[in-house]
Scaffold this active site. Structure first.
Site, PDB file in Angstrom:
ATOM      1  N   LYS A  94       0.847  -1.192   0.000  1.00  0.00           N
ATOM      2  CA  LYS A  94       0.000   0.000   0.000  1.00  0.00           C
ATOM      3  C   LYS A  94       0.873   1.228   0.000  1.00  0.00           C
ATOM      4  O   LYS A  94       1.781   1.347   0.826  1.00  0.00           O
ATOM      5  CB  LYS A  94      -0.910   0.004   1.253  1.00  0.00           C
ATOM      6  CG  LYS A  94      -1.875   1.186   1.289  1.00  0.00           C
ATOM      7  CD  LYS A  94      -3.112   0.917   0.471  1.00  0.00           C
ATOM      8  CE  LYS A  94      -3.917   2.156   0.174  1.00  0.00           C
ATOM      9  NZ  LYS A  94      -3.503   2.878  -1.074  1.00  0.00           N
ATOM     10  N   GLN A 131       7.095   3.870   4.013  1.00  0.00           N
ATOM     11  CA  GLN A 131       5.693   3.453   4.026  1.00  0.00           C
ATOM     12  C   GLN A 131       5.490   2.184   4.862  1.00  0.00           C
ATOM     13  O   GLN A 131       4.439   2.006   5.489  1.00  0.00           O
ATOM     14  CB  GLN A 131       5.232   3.220   2.575  1.00  0.00           C
ATOM     15  CG  GLN A 131       3.733   3.325   2.366  1.00  0.00           C
ATOM     16  CD  GLN A 131       3.234   4.751   2.224  1.00  0.00           C
ATOM     17  OE1 GLN A 131       3.818   5.543   1.520  1.00  0.00           O
ATOM     18  NE2 GLN A 131       2.146   5.071   2.901  1.00  0.00           N
ATOM     19  N   GLY A 184      -2.647   8.271  -4.381  1.00  0.00           N
ATOM     20  CA  GLY A 184      -1.977   9.478  -4.856  1.00  0.00           C
ATOM     21  C   GLY A 184      -0.743   9.832  -4.049  1.00  0.00           C
ATOM     22  O   GLY A 184      -0.478   9.276  -2.986  1.00  0.00           O
ATOM     23  N   ASP A 185       0.007  10.745  -4.590  1.00  0.00           N
ATOM     24  CA  ASP A 185       1.139  11.393  -3.913  1.00  0.00           C
ATOM     25  C   ASP A 185       1.403  12.656  -4.741  1.00  0.00           C
ATOM     26  O   ASP A 185       0.483  13.129  -5.428  1.00  0.00           O
ATOM     27  CB  ASP A 185       2.371  10.459  -3.870  1.00  0.00           C
ATOM     28  CG  ASP A 185       3.442  10.937  -2.889  1.00  0.00           C
ATOM     29  OD1 ASP A 185       3.329  10.663  -1.686  1.00  0.00           O
ATOM     30  OD2 ASP A 185       4.400  11.611  -3.324  1.00  0.00           O
ATOM     31  N   ASN A 189      -2.148  19.176  -2.006  1.00  0.00           N
ATOM     32  CA  ASN A 189      -3.186  18.496  -1.226  1.00  0.00           C
ATOM     33  C   ASN A 189      -2.901  18.531   0.277  1.00  0.00           C
ATOM     34  O   ASN A 189      -3.772  18.900   1.084  1.00  0.00           O
ATOM     35  CB  ASN A 189      -3.311  17.039  -1.721  1.00  0.00           C
ATOM     36  CG  ASN A 189      -4.197  16.207  -0.830  1.00  0.00           C
ATOM     37  OD1 ASN A 189      -3.735  15.586   0.127  1.00  0.00           O
ATOM     38  ND2 ASN A 189      -5.493  16.229  -1.088  1.00  0.00           N
ATOM     39  N   THR A 208      -4.575  13.591   4.985  1.00  0.00           N
ATOM     40  CA  THR A 208      -3.155  13.720   5.336  1.00  0.00           C
ATOM     41  C   THR A 208      -2.917  15.031   6.080  1.00  0.00           C
ATOM     42  O   THR A 208      -2.283  15.053   7.148  1.00  0.00           O
ATOM     43  CB  THR A 208      -2.273  13.637   4.085  1.00  0.00           C
ATOM     44  OG1 THR A 208      -2.660  12.485   3.334  1.00  0.00           O
ATOM     45  CG2 THR A 208      -0.813  13.539   4.455  1.00  0.00           C
ATOM     46  N   LYS A 266       5.356   1.659  -3.028  1.00  0.00           N
ATOM     47  CA  LYS A 266       5.293   3.013  -3.591  1.00  0.00           C
ATOM     48  C   LYS A 266       5.594   2.928  -5.079  1.00  0.00           C
ATOM     49  O   LYS A 266       6.226   1.979  -5.530  1.00  0.00           O
ATOM     50  CB  LYS A 266       6.344   3.907  -2.923  1.00  0.00           C
ATOM     51  CG  LYS A 266       6.050   5.380  -3.049  1.00  0.00           C
ATOM     52  CD  LYS A 266       5.071   5.848  -1.983  1.00  0.00           C
ATOM     53  CE  LYS A 266       4.679   7.289  -2.154  1.00  0.00           C
ATOM     54  NZ  LYS A 266       3.962   7.794  -0.966  1.00  0.00           N
ATOM     55  N   SER A 285      -6.986   5.825   3.527  1.00  0.00           N
ATOM     56  CA  SER A 285      -7.037   4.916   2.375  1.00  0.00           C
ATOM     57  C   SER A 285      -7.473   3.516   2.826  1.00  0.00           C
ATOM     58  O   SER A 285      -8.252   2.841   2.145  1.00  0.00           O
ATOM     59  CB  SER A 285      -5.658   4.820   1.701  1.00  0.00           C
ATOM     60  OG  SER A 285      -5.422   5.917   0.855  1.00  0.00           O
ATOM     61  N   LYS A 330       5.277   3.414   8.477  1.00  0.00           N
ATOM     62  CA  LYS A 330       4.092   4.271   8.605  1.00  0.00           C
ATOM     63  C   LYS A 330       2.824   3.424   8.639  1.00  0.00           C
ATOM     64  O   LYS A 330       1.957   3.603   9.500  1.00  0.00           O
ATOM     65  CB  LYS A 330       4.055   5.231   7.409  1.00  0.00           C
ATOM     66  CG  LYS A 330       2.909   6.233   7.431  1.00  0.00           C
ATOM     67  CD  LYS A 330       2.700   6.902   6.065  1.00  0.00           C
ATOM     68  CE  LYS A 330       3.920   7.606   5.533  1.00  0.00           C
ATOM     69  NZ  LYS A 330       3.629   8.452   4.348  1.00  0.00           N
TER      70      LYS A 330
HETATM   71  P1  NDP Z   1       0.811  17.830  -4.404  1.00  0.00           P
HETATM   72  O1  NDP Z   1       1.304  17.447  -5.733  1.00  0.00           O
HETATM   73  O2  NDP Z   1      -0.632  18.039  -4.181  1.00  0.00           O
HETATM   74  O3  NDP Z   1       1.565  19.152  -3.890  1.00  0.00           O
HETATM   75  C1  NDP Z   1       2.943  19.194  -3.793  1.00  0.00           C
HETATM   76  C2  NDP Z   1       3.353  20.555  -3.294  1.00  0.00           C
HETATM   77  O4  NDP Z   1       4.748  20.529  -2.959  1.00  0.00           O
HETATM   78  C3  NDP Z   1       3.204  21.636  -4.349  1.00  0.00           C
HETATM   79  O5  NDP Z   1       2.952  22.862  -3.726  1.00  0.00           O
HETATM   80  C4  NDP Z   1       4.570  21.636  -5.015  1.00  0.00           C
HETATM   81  O6  NDP Z   1       4.902  22.851  -5.658  1.00  0.00           O
HETATM   82  C5  NDP Z   1       5.488  21.377  -3.846  1.00  0.00           C
HETATM   83  N1  NDP Z   1       6.690  20.683  -4.317  1.00  0.00           N
HETATM   84  C6  NDP Z   1       6.749  19.462  -4.903  1.00  0.00           C
HETATM   85  N2  NDP Z   1       8.001  19.161  -5.256  1.00  0.00           N
HETATM   86  C7  NDP Z   1       8.726  20.205  -4.894  1.00  0.00           C
HETATM   87  C8  NDP Z   1      10.101  20.484  -4.994  1.00  0.00           C
HETATM   88  N3  NDP Z   1      10.977  19.609  -5.542  1.00  0.00           N
HETATM   89  N4  NDP Z   1      10.534  21.671  -4.480  1.00  0.00           N
HETATM   90  C9  NDP Z   1       9.653  22.551  -3.931  1.00  0.00           C
HETATM   91  N5  NDP Z   1       8.319  22.322  -3.808  1.00  0.00           N
HETATM   92  C10 NDP Z   1       7.888  21.185  -4.289  1.00  0.00           C
HETATM   93  O7  NDP Z   1       1.374  16.698  -3.424  1.00  0.00           O
HETATM   94  P2  NDP Z   1       0.899  16.301  -1.956  1.00  0.00           P
HETATM   95  O8  NDP Z   1       0.417  17.498  -1.237  1.00  0.00           O
HETATM   96  O9  NDP Z   1       0.016  15.122  -2.077  1.00  0.00           O
HETATM   97  O10 NDP Z   1       2.264  15.781  -1.306  1.00  0.00           O
HETATM   98  C11 NDP Z   1       3.132  16.636  -0.561  1.00  0.00           C
HETATM   99  C12 NDP Z   1       4.024  15.788   0.339  1.00  0.00           C
HETATM  100  O11 NDP Z   1       3.202  15.024   1.233  1.00  0.00           O
HETATM  101  C13 NDP Z   1       4.902  14.773  -0.377  1.00  0.00           C
HETATM  102  O12 NDP Z   1       6.111  14.630   0.354  1.00  0.00           O
HETATM  103  C14 NDP Z   1       4.109  13.480  -0.261  1.00  0.00           C
HETATM  104  O13 NDP Z   1       4.933  12.332  -0.359  1.00  0.00           O
HETATM  105  C15 NDP Z   1       3.549  13.637   1.136  1.00  0.00           C
HETATM  106  N6  NDP Z   1       2.377  12.840   1.475  1.00  0.00           N
HETATM  107  C16 NDP Z   1       1.252  12.883   0.696  1.00  0.00           C
HETATM  108  C17 NDP Z   1       0.136  12.141   1.055  1.00  0.00           C
HETATM  109  C18 NDP Z   1      -1.145  12.228   0.302  1.00  0.00           C
HETATM  110  O14 NDP Z   1      -2.127  11.618   0.761  1.00  0.00           O
HETATM  111  N7  NDP Z   1      -1.233  12.961  -0.798  1.00  0.00           N
HETATM  112  C19 NDP Z   1       0.167  11.234   2.219  1.00  0.00           C
HETATM  113  C20 NDP Z   1       1.374  11.340   3.007  1.00  0.00           C
HETATM  114  C21 NDP Z   1       2.430  12.094   2.611  1.00  0.00           C
HETATM  115  P3  NDP Z   1       4.882  22.914  -7.274  1.00  0.00           P
HETATM  116  O15 NDP Z   1       3.436  22.924  -7.654  1.00  0.00           O
HETATM  117  O16 NDP Z   1       5.578  24.191  -7.572  1.00  0.00           O
HETATM  118  O17 NDP Z   1       5.622  21.715  -7.754  1.00  0.00           O
HETATM  119  O1  2IT Z   2       2.917   8.899   1.517  1.00  0.00           O
HETATM  120  C1  2IT Z   2       1.763   8.436   1.676  1.00  0.00           C
HETATM  121  O2  2IT Z   2       1.443   7.893   2.740  1.00  0.00           O
HETATM  122  C2  2IT Z   2       0.791   8.591   0.601  1.00  0.00           C
HETATM  123  N1  2IT Z   2       1.124   9.191  -0.431  1.00  0.00           N
HETATM  124  C3  2IT Z   2      -0.587   8.015   0.735  1.00  0.00           C
HETATM  125  C4  2IT Z   2      -0.580   6.561   0.396  1.00  0.00           C
HETATM  126  C5  2IT Z   2      -1.934   5.895   0.328  1.00  0.00           C
HETATM  127  O3  2IT Z   2      -1.933   4.711  -0.033  1.00  0.00           O
HETATM  128  O4  2IT Z   2      -2.959   6.509   0.623  1.00  0.00           O
END
Ligand code: NDP
Ligand code: 2IT
Length: 445
Positions: A90, A111, A165-166, A241, A210, A126, A377, A114
């Site tokens: 997952k 993961q 997603g991520d 997100n 998240t 992943k 999830s 976590k």
């Molecule tokens: P999104 O794609 O929705 O948003 C990512 C954000 O981070 C954007 O604002 C983006 O800016 C910025 N970003 C991405 N890469 C870079 C970079 N190299 N340098 C600077 N800014 C950057 O992703 P999420 O919000 O889903 O994910 C954000 C973090 O949270 C990640 O580390 C992800 O692994 C983690 N995460 C996500 C989960 C989920 O459910 N979605 C669960 C747990 C963890 P820009 O638009 O300019 O690229």
């Molecule tokens: O980093 C993470 O935990 C995620 N991107 C969410 C993974 C999931 O299966 O919901």
């Protein structure tokens, strides 16, 4: 680090050359695990650590697609199925140009622990691609997702591997991926992907989970010091997100979030970020943070630079790995920082974490603080398996219970191992022991 673990670490690093982020994640976990191996020599005898660091399966594939001008494009797709001890693999899919095997492996490795901490029956995996969705039309994103799934479908399933997603993968991409999976397999197998739309098997609260979870976890840490988010000045990095929903929840708890960022710059909004406008700009229009600043009076946009130059008493890094280094950490500490909750995966460098811990700042590592997304999830999988759908209130209450439970498990484990308040140690040991026990019980596989 424990000498017995150093030798295992050196072998793991040598076997995986050039994968800097994977090395970092492994070393950070190993640094916590010496005391567990004193109590459990059976884990060493069964080579649990060596097995944990070797993914059970790694799939790398070509993703051909055509852009809107008819030009052929080729990307590289990945799925790393890391650990199957507690349940189906997952973990999310990341679409970002920086994606390579080392990033997918660091994320998959994190993961495992976590997912164990959530208490839900999910293993660790992943995936992703070095595809850059930015500036691509919906039609291009759809063709990319369809091509990606045309290979991925044979490896996943509700009892095998359940992506979500991520970065760069949200509701739109999950929709295209699910559509293609359904078309190829001729099965309405809802539980094969999570983060689906509400009308076709998704769970309420999953989009918020998240960011909400990160704030709930951080609030629990603050409560151990008799305080809370109420009245606090908060800085969040990112504006995707996780960031948007962390901002929403922090402000619902009485904080003022004065800054957030994207990879181009950051905004300072002393009145508190207008979440409805931010959602409109980022989620509906898919525009840049600069556009948010242009549409709201009294907001400063800083092109480039670091959002960590803005003082706050709580910092929530919600963008990407290694976005907050020791220099930024030291500056935040001088500015009166009290707590950090990692919404992103590994956003703070190891040196930054040391700065926070040495300064007595409450520090919630990502594998605990951001586990609310994957936990919800797993709640989506439960609803799919029972062909049910829960209310927002019920699902949010489950998420809250899970985050409070994770906080308790980390805190109690840190205390048990003689380092009260060390959530890094608590999360690493708490997650590891659960997986190690299951691996031991299931034999040498
Ligand atoms: P999104 O794609 O929705 O948003 C990512 C954000 O981070 C954007 O604002 C983006 O800016 C910025 N970003 C991405 N890469 C870079 C970079 N190299 N340098 C600077 N800014 C950057 O992703 P999420 O919000 O889903 O994910 C954000 C973090 O949270 C990640 O580390 C992800 O692994 C983690 N995460 C996500 C989960 C989920 O459910 N979605 C669960 C747990 C963890 P820009 O638009 O300019 O690229
Ligand atoms: O980093 C993470 O935990 C995620 N991107 C969410 C993974 C999931 O299966 O919901």
């Amino acid at each position: 680090m424990d000498a017995r673990l150093e030798a295992i670490r050196d072998t793991v690093l040598a076997r995986n050359p050039g994968e800097a982020e994977f090395h970092q994640a492994v070393v950070e976990v190993f640094e916590s695990l010496g005391p567990v191996h004193d109590r459990h020599p059976e884990f060493l005898e069964a080579a649990i650590l060596e097995r944990l660091c070797e993914p059970e399966r790694q799939i790398i594939f070509r993703v051909p697609w055509t852009d809107d001008s008819g030009r052929v494009r080729i990307n590289r797709g990945f799925r790393v199925e890391f650990n199957f001890a507690l349940g189906p693999y997952k973990g999310g899919l990341r679409f970002h140009p920086s994606v390579y095997l080392g990033i997918v492996k660091f994320l998959g490795f994190e993961q495992i622990f976590k997912n164990a901490l959530t208490g839900m029956p999910i293993g660790g995996g992943k995936g992703g691609a070095d595809f850059d969705p930015r500036g691509r039309s919906d039609a291009e994103v759809m063709r990319f997702c369809q091509s990606f799934m045309t290979e991925l479908y044979r490896h996943i399933g509700e009892y095998t591997d359940v992506p979500a997603g991520d970065i760069g993968v949200g509701g739109r991409e999950i929709g295209y991926l699910f559509g293609q999976y359904k078309r190829i397999t001729n099965r309405y197998e809802s539980g094969v992907l999570t983060g689906k739309g509400i009308s076709w098997g998704g769970s309420l609260v999953r989009p918020e989970a998240t960011g909400f979870g990160t704030v709930i976890f951080t609030e629990q840490m603050l409560r151990t010091r008799g305080t809370s988010f109420d009245g606090r000045r908060v800085v969040v990095s990112g504006s995707g997100n996780v960031a948007i929903n962390a901002i929403a929840k922090a402000q619902a708890l009485g904080a003022t979030v004065v800054a957030c960022s994207d990879s181009s710059g950051y905004v300072v909004d002393e009145a508190g970020i207008d979440v409805a406008l931010l959602r409109e700009v980022k989620e509906v229009q898919r525009a840049r943070l600069k556009d948010y600043a242009e549409r709201r009076a009294g907001v400063a946009y800083v092109d480039g630079g670091s959002v960590w130059d803005v003082d706050a008493s709580v910092a929530l890094p919600c963008a990407t790995q290694n976005e907050l280094d020791s220099g930024a950490a030291a500056r935040l500490v001088r500015g009166g920082l009290v707590a950090v909750g990692e919404g992103a995966n590994m956003p703070c460098t190891r040196a930054a974490v040391s700065v926070f811990q040495d300064a007595g700042v409450l520090f919630g590592p990502g594998k605990a603080a951001n586990a609310g997304g994957v936990a919800t999830s797993a709640l989506e999988m439960q609803q799919n398996a029972s062909r049910d759908s829960w209310t927002f209130e019920h699902t949010e209450a489950r998420l809250t219970d899970i985050m409070v439970g994770i906080h308790h498990r980390c805190a109690a484990t840190a205390e048990e191992y003689g380092e009260p308040g060390n959530y890094v140690l608590g999360a690493n040991i708490g997650g590891f022991v659960k997986v190690a026990d299951a691996m031991l019980a299931q034999g040498l596989i």
